[in-house]
Write a protein that holds these residues in place. Structure first.
Motif, short mmCIF file in Angstrom:
data_model
loop_
_atom_site.label_atom_id
_atom_site.label_comp_id
_atom_site.label_asym_id
_atom_site.label_seq_id
_atom_site.Cartn_x
_atom_site.Cartn_y
_atom_site.Cartn_z
N ILE A 123 0.84 -1.20 0.00
CA ILE A 123 0.00 0.00 0.00
C ILE A 123 0.87 1.25 0.00
O ILE A 123 0.61 2.23 -0.72
N GLY A 124 1.93 1.23 0.80
CA GLY A 124 2.84 2.37 0.86
C GLY A 124 3.50 2.65 -0.49
O GLY A 124 3.62 3.80 -0.92
N ILE A 125 3.92 1.58 -1.17
CA ILE A 125 4.55 1.74 -2.50
C ILE A 125 3.55 2.32 -3.49
O ILE A 125 3.88 3.20 -4.30
N LEU A 126 2.31 1.83 -3.44
CA LEU A 126 1.27 2.34 -4.34
C LEU A 126 1.00 3.82 -4.08
O LEU A 126 0.86 4.62 -5.01
N ILE A 127 0.90 4.19 -2.80
CA ILE A 127 0.66 5.59 -2.44
C ILE A 127 1.80 6.47 -2.96
O ILE A 127 1.58 7.54 -3.53
N LEU A 128 3.03 5.98 -2.77
CA LEU A 128 4.20 6.75 -3.22
C LEU A 128 4.19 6.91 -4.73
O LEU A 128 4.45 8.00 -5.26
#
Length: 238
Positions: A123-128
């Motif tokens: 999720i963090g990678i997608l948000i970034l």
């Protein structure tokens, strides 16, 4: 009294998946080592290619591209094996929880927390990635801070989950009829995680983690062979 256990016995199925998961984990460690070794061999050649491409022969470029392709293939294989290892551990903890929910159910909780941590990283990678186009308007700092915050949350979930899994492995040594060495395998597993968090002791933690994985495989195999031969007496709970 000697007992024979059917093939669908939850303890046997749990140990079988635990053994296979440990084997996949060992293969992951081997691939990580080979990938790092290949990258180390490639570094001087890549540096030479950047500083003076004319100094590298056509054969050298072909060899470099071949090594790069090998790294990509090993990376894909590593990812597949890591997913398979997690899947086998997930199944194993489910069977072991079915066998003894009070004593061994903690392992399933640990695996679920670890999977949740990996999900948070994704999720963090997608948000970034999705925030990059808007970063010029909203500022570069906020997506980076958001990503780092999620990484910290993920790390906590994975660490706690891994420790709970190690505690389950320890408790397998308390099950009558199973190899008591599971206790030491679990202790080394947890110690490896803790030492891996201490600066300067990461390599020690990694070695302990590797040793514990080998022990989990060996003790699972030994216990399965004993159970299949009808040896030992099992204290079944729940």
């Amino acid at each position: 009294m000697s007992l024979e256990y059917p093939a669908d016995d939850p303890l046997m199925r749990g140990l079988s998946d635990l053994k296979t998961g440990a084997l996949f984990s060992l293969l992951v460690n081997v691939l990580v080592f080979l990938t790092m070794l290949t990258l180390l061999v490639m570094v001087p050649h890549m540096a030479m290619l950047e500083t003076g491409p004319e100094m590298v022969s056509a054969t050298g470029i072909v060899a470099l591209l071949g090594a790069l392709s090998l790294v990509v293939v090993m990376g894909i294989a590593l990812l597949v094996l890591a997913i398979l290892a997690l899947y086998k551990f997930y199944r194993a903890t489910g069977y072991l929880r079915e066998y003894d929910p009070k004593r061994l159910g903690i392992g399933r909780t640990g695996i679920v927390l670890s999977l949740a941590g990996l999900g948070v990283v994704v999720i963090g990678i997608l948000i970034l990635a999705l925030s990059i186009p808007a970063s010029s308007e909203l500022g570069v700092a906020w997506p980076i801070f958001a990503f780092l915050g999620l990484v910290i949350v993920a790390a906590v979930l994975i660490i706690v989950g891994s420790i709970l899994f190690g505690v389950m492995v320890m408790r397998l040594g308390e099950v009558e009829g199973l190899d008591p060495g599971f206790r030491w395998a679990g202790i080394l597993y947890v110690a490896g995680i803790i030492l891996g968090l201490i600066p300067g002791l990461g390599i020690v933690g990694a070695i302990l983690g590797l040793v514990s994985t080998i022990l989990i495989y060996v003790y699972s195999k030994n216990s399965l062979e004993t159970m299949k031969s009808g040896g030992g007496e099992m204290d079944r709970i729940g």
